[in-house]
Design an enzyme around this catalytic site. Sequence first.
Site, mmCIF file in Angstrom:
data_model
loop_
_atom_site.group_PDB
_atom_site.id
_atom_site.type_symbol
_atom_site.label_atom_id
_atom_site.label_comp_id
_atom_site.label_asym_id
_atom_site.label_seq_id
_atom_site.Cartn_x
_atom_site.Cartn_y
_atom_site.Cartn_z
ATOM 1 N N HIS A 1 -34.035 -95.543 -42.688
ATOM 2 C CA HIS A 1 -33.477 -96.029 -41.308
ATOM 3 C C HIS A 1 -33.167 -97.591 -41.550
ATOM 4 O O HIS A 1 -32.394 -97.981 -40.727
ATOM 5 C CB HIS A 1 -34.614 -95.609 -40.196
ATOM 6 C CG HIS A 1 -35.724 -96.453 -40.145
ATOM 7 N ND1 HIS A 1 -36.720 -96.301 -41.024
ATOM 8 C CD2 HIS A 1 -36.021 -97.717 -39.271
ATOM 9 C CE1 HIS A 1 -37.709 -97.434 -40.487
ATOM 10 N NE2 HIS A 1 -37.192 -98.032 -39.504
ATOM 11 N N ASP A 2 -33.998 -98.281 -42.177
ATOM 12 C CA ASP A 2 -33.958 -99.848 -42.153
ATOM 13 C C ASP A 2 -33.245 -100.354 -43.405
ATOM 14 O O ASP A 2 -33.076 -101.435 -43.723
ATOM 15 C CB ASP A 2 -35.151 -100.583 -42.075
ATOM 16 C CG ASP A 2 -35.542 -100.785 -40.685
ATOM 17 O OD1 ASP A 2 -34.787 -100.911 -39.898
ATOM 18 O OD2 ASP A 2 -36.696 -101.249 -40.581
ATOM 19 N N HIS B 1 -32.265 -95.990 -34.111
ATOM 20 C CA HIS B 1 -33.418 -96.321 -33.697
ATOM 21 C C HIS B 1 -33.980 -97.385 -32.798
ATOM 22 O O HIS B 1 -35.192 -97.730 -32.487
ATOM 23 C CB HIS B 1 -34.446 -96.535 -35.148
ATOM 24 C CG HIS B 1 -33.869 -97.584 -36.052
ATOM 25 N ND1 HIS B 1 -32.970 -97.718 -36.899
ATOM 26 C CD2 HIS B 1 -34.502 -98.941 -36.037
ATOM 27 C CE1 HIS B 1 -32.940 -98.838 -37.720
ATOM 28 N NE2 HIS B 1 -33.750 -99.614 -37.018
ATOM 29 N N HIS B 2 -32.742 -98.286 -32.604
ATOM 30 C CA HIS B 2 -33.136 -99.361 -31.658
ATOM 31 C C HIS B 2 -32.197 -99.292 -30.321
ATOM 32 O O HIS B 2 -32.294 -100.019 -29.401
ATOM 33 C CB HIS B 2 -32.672 -100.670 -32.348
ATOM 34 C CG HIS B 2 -33.787 -101.335 -33.155
ATOM 35 N ND1 HIS B 2 -34.855 -101.568 -32.771
ATOM 36 C CD2 HIS B 2 -33.439 -101.613 -34.382
ATOM 37 C CE1 HIS B 2 -35.733 -101.874 -34.057
ATOM 38 N NE2 HIS B 2 -34.738 -101.866 -34.861
ATOM 39 N N ASP C 1 -40.643 -95.625 -34.925
ATOM 40 C CA ASP C 1 -40.294 -96.871 -35.121
ATOM 41 C C ASP C 1 -41.031 -98.381 -34.442
ATOM 42 O O ASP C 1 -41.648 -99.116 -34.845
ATOM 43 C CB ASP C 1 -38.677 -97.597 -35.236
ATOM 44 C CG ASP C 1 -38.478 -98.735 -35.739
ATOM 45 O OD1 ASP C 1 -38.508 -98.833 -36.858
ATOM 46 O OD2 ASP C 1 -37.998 -99.531 -34.861
ATOM 47 N N HIS D 1 -28.163 -104.781 -38.366
ATOM 48 C CA HIS D 1 -28.629 -103.937 -39.490
ATOM 49 C C HIS D 1 -28.593 -102.605 -39.548
ATOM 50 O O HIS D 1 -28.516 -101.662 -40.410
ATOM 51 C CB HIS D 1 -30.163 -104.605 -39.447
ATOM 52 C CG HIS D 1 -31.173 -103.829 -38.841
ATOM 53 N ND1 HIS D 1 -31.604 -104.380 -37.725
ATOM 54 C CD2 HIS D 1 -31.983 -102.755 -38.877
ATOM 55 C CE1 HIS D 1 -32.520 -103.809 -37.051
ATOM 56 N NE2 HIS D 1 -32.736 -102.646 -37.917
ATOM 57 N N LYS E 1 -31.193 -103.430 -43.355
ATOM 58 C CA LYS E 1 -31.928 -104.562 -43.350
ATOM 59 C C LYS E 1 -31.692 -105.543 -44.554
ATOM 60 O O LYS E 1 -32.075 -106.978 -44.454
ATOM 61 C CB LYS E 1 -33.345 -104.461 -42.796
ATOM 62 C CG LYS E 1 -33.453 -104.420 -41.572
ATOM 63 C CD LYS E 1 -34.972 -104.155 -41.145
ATOM 64 C CE LYS E 1 -36.014 -104.906 -41.650
ATOM 65 N NZ LYS E 1 -37.387 -104.410 -41.534
#
Length: 483
Positions: free
Chosen positions: A330-331, A383-384, A412, A359, A334
């Site tokens: 998921h990240d 996810h944010h 998360d 990101h 980044k």
Amino acid sequence: MTHYPSPAGPGPAADDAPQDRLRLAELLGALSHALDLTEGQPKGHCVRCCWIGMQVAAELGLGQQARSDLYFTLLMKDLGCSSNAARICQLYLADDLSFKRNFKTVSGPRQGLGFLWRNTAAAEAPWTRLKTLKQVLARNSEIAGELIETRCNRGAAIARQMRFSEDVADGIACLDEHWDGGGQPLGIQGEAIPLFSRIALMAQVTDVFAADLGADAAAEELERRAGSWFDPDLVPVFTAVIRRPRFLADLQAPALEAAVFATPQAQHIQAVDEDYLDEIARAFSLVIDAKSPFTHGHSQRVARYTGLICDQLGYTPERRRWMVRGALLHDIGKLGISNTILDKPGKMTDREFALMKQHPVLGHAVLSRINAFRELADVSAAHHERLDGKGYPYGLDASRLTQEMRVMAVADIFDALTANRPYRAALPLEKTYAIMDDLAGPGIDPECYAALQDAVTASGWPAASDAPLAGGEWELPLAQRSA
């Protein structure tokens, strides 16, 4: 705005196709774009290096197995590149992405000094800059060796975890060795340097110089370093390829990536099954989390919490597995964010926070390159997001957030709050729940949050003093981190 699927409940999705149509070359070629991000390179750098190296392999008449191993050495040459990013920022007081990008064109002591002058503490006060330069110059060789050793050894270890041969791992481990013994980290020379490493380094330099200065400049640069950096017998082979009439046009053609995936080496690799796909996701989660000391283990913990929530919500084993895979990745975006932002101990500026909010967009661009990952890319990129539409990067509201997206957001946030961040220590469980209680409804899904709490209770969450000490990048409270 990216496409997002219609909201759906748990259970297998319509496009949850078996992975027998997903070839390893296609998967890793797409994921190689994430490695380009963390090296500060233009999109497609690793794929272009692969194409260049395979042209050379054809000229050398390498056998089928050697070409296959070289192919994946070239695609995965930068597997360890995220592991030294934080250290670069710490030592040089520099943006790791631009530092790495600019370093690719340095070829000698004089250029090296100029590079350090331009890229060390450039944004700092004069006294801080001079002090940092003095410290760097006093330990320049030692520092360079440390950074390259970390990168090379980490990359080789991850390649082994991904089931690649020892020849591929060695090719990655020795990427920065030079023909005359002046490279790093081992200082080996001549034919003691693996052939794959020699080809990969030359392919890398070719792509960088060709992109900036043209094909002739790339060929001349290889010739200038023949016998010092590069194998003098390989240089004429490379330059013959580079000086072909259509070399630069082919290198820059939109169809190049498809051509790389259509090579015999790509076609003859066995299909990726579910177990191997999980291993690749876990391996890339290590690349992602190595970017910052504050994210060590974050992706794997988010994957664990995601799986626990899915269990509570009654997901099928197949869909749970799919969700865990998405949480591991998921990240991935980044990798394209500078550590000067990821590791900043104080409040972000508006510009820094705007970059941080990109990101998920970068991650979506990487994962959506894989046809079988299109829906996974949508879920991971959200996810944010928040139910009230005040999240990022797209400001999606409850009507556009699937349950899978909501699950991953809860997992998360939970890991980020119970982990150390540059600007605060890890929070105990009681404080974490107090914050998440306030978020339930406007920010996070109450049902998914309740499932997390049930899962944490059932799993026997450790005492606060034993909680994980590293985690995600959830900026909380949002208003305080965005200005």
